[in-house]
Write a protein that holds these residues in place. Structure first.
Motif, PDB file in Angstrom:
ATOM      1  N   VAL A 285       0.849  -1.194   0.000  1.00 21.68           N
ATOM      2  CA  VAL A 285       0.000   0.000   0.000  1.00 21.68           C
ATOM      3  C   VAL A 285       0.885   1.244   0.000  1.00 21.68           C
ATOM      4  O   VAL A 285       1.830   1.341   0.790  1.00 21.68           O
ATOM      5  CB  VAL A 285      -0.927   0.036   1.238  1.00 21.68           C
ATOM      6  N   LEU A 286       0.579   2.174  -0.879  1.00 21.20           N
ATOM      7  CA  LEU A 286       1.232   3.477  -0.887  1.00 21.20           C
ATOM      8  C   LEU A 286       0.226   4.522  -0.430  1.00 21.20           C
ATOM      9  O   LEU A 286      -0.916   4.536  -0.896  1.00 21.20           O
ATOM     10  CB  LEU A 286       1.730   3.820  -2.295  1.00 21.20           C
TER      11      LEU A 286
ATOM     12  N   GLY B  56      -1.013  -2.451  -4.831  1.00 19.36           N
ATOM     13  CA  GLY B  56      -0.404  -3.168  -5.942  1.00 19.36           C
ATOM     14  C   GLY B  56       0.845  -3.874  -5.480  1.00 19.36           C
ATOM     15  O   GLY B  56       1.050  -4.086  -4.282  1.00 19.36           O
ATOM     16  N   ASP B  57       1.735  -4.223  -6.415  1.00 24.35           N
ATOM     17  CA  ASP B  57       2.982  -4.871  -6.016  1.00 24.35           C
ATOM     18  C   ASP B  57       4.004  -3.817  -5.618  1.00 24.35           C
ATOM     19  O   ASP B  57       3.916  -2.643  -5.993  1.00 24.35           O
ATOM     20  CB  ASP B  57       3.520  -5.752  -7.152  1.00 24.35           C
ATOM     21  N   ARG B  58       4.989  -4.240  -4.845  1.00 24.46           N
ATOM     22  CA  ARG B  58       5.950  -3.320  -4.247  1.00 24.46           C
ATOM     23  C   ARG B  58       6.717  -2.510  -5.298  1.00 24.46           C
ATOM     24  O   ARG B  58       6.883  -1.285  -5.163  1.00 24.46           O
ATOM     25  CB  ARG B  58       6.943  -4.118  -3.385  1.00 24.46           C
TER      26      ARG B  58
ATOM     27  N   THR C 279       3.436   1.009   2.998  1.00 19.98           N
ATOM     28  CA  THR C 279       3.078   0.093   4.068  1.00 19.98           C
ATOM     29  C   THR C 279       2.447  -1.139   3.421  1.00 19.98           C
ATOM     30  O   THR C 279       2.627  -1.399   2.231  1.00 19.98           O
ATOM     31  CB  THR C 279       2.136   0.776   5.087  1.00 19.98           C
ATOM     32  N   THR C 280       1.712  -1.912   4.200  1.00 17.27           N
ATOM     33  CA  THR C 280       1.036  -3.110   3.694  1.00 17.27           C
ATOM     34  C   THR C 280      -0.358  -3.188   4.292  1.00 17.27           C
ATOM     35  O   THR C 280      -0.695  -2.445   5.215  1.00 17.27           O
ATOM     36  CB  THR C 280       1.802  -4.395   4.076  1.00 17.27           C
ATOM     37  N   THR C 281      -1.142  -4.120   3.766  1.00 14.56           N
ATOM     38  CA  THR C 281      -2.411  -4.408   4.419  1.00 14.56           C
ATOM     39  C   THR C 281      -2.148  -5.114   5.747  1.00 14.56           C
ATOM     40  O   THR C 281      -1.084  -5.689   5.967  1.00 14.56           O
ATOM     41  CB  THR C 281      -3.296  -5.321   3.534  1.00 14.56           C
ATOM     42  N   GLN C 282      -3.123  -5.065   6.637  1.00 11.39           N
ATOM     43  CA  GLN C 282      -2.997  -5.663   7.971  1.00 11.39           C
ATOM     44  C   GLN C 282      -4.190  -6.583   8.180  1.00 11.39           C
ATOM     45  O   GLN C 282      -5.330  -6.183   7.985  1.00 11.39           O
ATOM     46  CB  GLN C 282      -2.956  -4.539   9.036  1.00 11.39           C
TER      47      GLN C 282
END
Length: 282
Positions: free
Chosen positions: A168-169, A250-252, A272-275
């Motif tokens: 996630v951006l 999306g992808d990193r 970051t990322t999803t949690q």
């Protein structure tokens, strides 16, 4: 009688202001709450780093927990957060969830209520103090349960939950926007488009749902859609909540490239990322 808890922030898939249906996803940025209960019968609140901030929501969250599981206790609730306030990243929902779980922990009542119902205590408190228009059950359920949730906010009903592994951006401009101040009548005018977004989200097509939601609510609320266009077609992006933040998933590698574009604007951009865990006691 002390309890501590943390709850994640969230980004938007579908804003519920238009048609009452919402969808949101938890991200790995958190608000922590500490609740200390005593026999005063009065609850006070404090938000770290913001001495002038409105503490009614976190205070009311503790009060509703005490009303249901306690014996008239008062006390103090303190929150600290790495989630910017009034930025569209569900800081109020995260604070409410953390305060509710911390109060339940202080009363040794964590196992006496289902997580969805604990979430609804915070939603009710938010409605009572007027920090939300819809009740924000979509945002609150994503923060409490983790993953992506699709909800009917008019009934506080959870319709679907998934656990996508997204990077996630997040882009947060320097301005702030309180969701309670949003132009609801203008948002309701785009209900037919929001119905399309809901159908996509209900089918699990979250990325396309985000894009349509983002264009519609940028138009309704007067935000530029440029960040959403810049993310396409490799990533999906949307205005988060009632703004001013944007989130892209999306992808990193794709998001790292997009970050270079978004960082040219004033504000703060972070990856970051999803949690998936949701809110937890500490």
């Amino acid at each position: 009688m002390e309890g501590r808890a943390a709850a994640p922030a969230a980004g938007t898939v579908l804003n519920a202001l238009a048609n009452g249906y919402g969808a949101a996803f938890a991200i790995d940025a958190h608000t922590e709450a500490t609740v200390e209960l005593d026999e005063t019968g009065e609850v006070t609140g404090e938000i770290a780093g913001a001495p002038e901030a409105d503490t009614r929501l976190i205070e009311r969250c503790v009060e509703v927990v005490v009303e249901q599981f306690g014996d008239g206790e008062g006390g103090h609730v303190r929150t600290e957060s790495d989630v910017p306030m009034a930025s569209g990243l569900k800081s109020s929902s995260a604070a409410a969830n953390a305060a509710v779980l911390a109060a339940l922990s202080a009363l040794d009542a964590t196992d006496e209520i289902a997580r969805e119902d604990a979430c609804r205590l915070g939603v009710d408190a938010a409605r009572e103090v007027g920090v939300t228009v819809t009740g924000a059950f979509d945002d609150a359920s994503a923060s409490m349960l983790g993953g992506v949730t699709v909800t009917d906010n008019t009934e506080d009903a959870l319709l679907r939950r998934d656990e996508p592994d997204w990077d996630v951006l997040v882009y947060t401009p320097d301005e702030r926007a309180f969701s309670a101040d949003a132009d609801v009548a203008r948002c309701e005018r785009i209900a037919p488009t929001a119905d399309v977004v809901y159908e996509l989200a209900a089918d699990g097509d979250y990325e396309r749902a985000m894009g349509v939601n983002g264009f519609a609510f940028c138009a309704a609320l007067g935000y530029p859609a440029d960040p959403i266009v810049e993310a396409m077609p490799e990533a999906a992006a949307s205005l988060s909540g009632t703004g001013p933040s944007y989130t892209a998933v999306g992808d990193r590698e794709t998001l790292v490239e997009l970050r270079d574009v978004w960082e040219k604007r004033e504000g703060h951009t972070w990856l970051t990322t999803t949690q998936h865990t949701g809110a937890t006691t500490l």
